[in-house]
Design a protein around this motif. Sequence first.
Motif, PDB file in Angstrom:
ATOM      1  N   GLN A  15       5.709   8.285 -10.860  1.00 53.10           N
ATOM      2  CA  GLN A  15       4.567   7.704 -10.155  1.00 53.10           C
ATOM      3  C   GLN A  15       4.823   6.299  -9.605  1.00 53.10           C
ATOM      4  O   GLN A  15       4.142   5.331  -9.949  1.00 53.10           O
ATOM      5  CB  GLN A  15       3.285   7.737 -10.993  1.00 53.10           C
ATOM      6  N   ARG A  18       4.679  12.936 -10.077  1.00 54.71           N
ATOM      7  CA  ARG A  18       3.375  12.333  -9.779  1.00 54.71           C
ATOM      8  C   ARG A  18       2.283  13.377  -9.923  1.00 54.71           C
ATOM      9  O   ARG A  18       2.535  14.593  -9.941  1.00 54.71           O
ATOM     10  CB  ARG A  18       3.336  11.797  -8.358  1.00 54.71           C
ATOM     11  N   VAL A  71       0.099   5.982  -5.882  1.00 52.14           N
ATOM     12  CA  VAL A  71       1.399   6.422  -5.382  1.00 52.14           C
ATOM     13  C   VAL A  71       1.417   6.420  -3.854  1.00 52.14           C
ATOM     14  O   VAL A  71       2.473   6.345  -3.227  1.00 52.14           O
ATOM     15  CB  VAL A  71       1.762   7.815  -5.938  1.00 52.14           C
ATOM     16  N   HIS A  90      -2.527   9.575 -13.688  1.00 51.81           N
ATOM     17  CA  HIS A  90      -1.469   8.672 -13.249  1.00 51.81           C
ATOM     18  C   HIS A  90      -0.170   8.810 -14.035  1.00 51.81           C
ATOM     19  O   HIS A  90       0.858   9.178 -13.469  1.00 51.81           O
ATOM     20  CB  HIS A  90      -1.976   7.229 -13.313  1.00 51.81           C
TER      21      HIS A  90
END
Length: 243
Positions: free
Chosen positions: A147, A186, A193, A218
């Motif tokens: 991320q 992610r 991001v 996240h």
Amino acid sequence: MSELDSWALSEFDDGTHKFPVYRKGEGPGVIVVHEIPGLTDKVLAFGQEVVDAGFTVLMPSLFGTPGRPKTGLYTLASIGRLCVRSEFTKIALRRTSPVADWLRALARTTHDELGGPGVGALGMCFTGGFALAMLADAPVVAPVLAQPSVPFPFGRARGAALDLSAADLTAVKAKTAAGCPVLGLRFTGDPVVGTRFDTLRQELGDKFIAVEFPGKQHSTLTEHRQQEGVERVLAFFRERLTT
């Protein structure tokens, strides 16, 4: 007994910066760079999984209090302190964070000691792009971006940027074109991001391997841990560092 007590503590000085480094394990080297707010208990737990998978893990403490659990106030305080530190870029475009030079030196020293095809590097959140920066000028052969969130996504350009100078991006592309893949993780709805995964696909082509999960959470490897993500990271390290 603290989880940190089982890790060997030293300091690494590259002549410009000096940071504590926690080390544990045997086998090929992997550098795990923590997320905001610091080297939390959950980052330590992930590091232990990498150790258990057969690697020597080095975890720098770049900010925050090592071992302190994550809380909202602690996170806000860490962000505030980071905003005034010159080692890290926050919103600048086409610039590599200066701390990348220290991380590259750590990677070189680790590889000189442990040998093998190279070292692994994993960054999370604020440090997610550091593994890519390390690839540019260090013996990194297994870069993982969890991320990546810098530059802070204020506007379209920053949301797409990679926290790399033009020269470092050119070096990264040369290494990936020569055969080094880059792994990224992610949640697809994670706003911090931005559109960086689109940029990575555009710049690196099929050498960018995306591991994506539905939702707006996240921290793929810690706070919002996805077991599939952890397993993909460990498999990537085994493939790149032990064969």
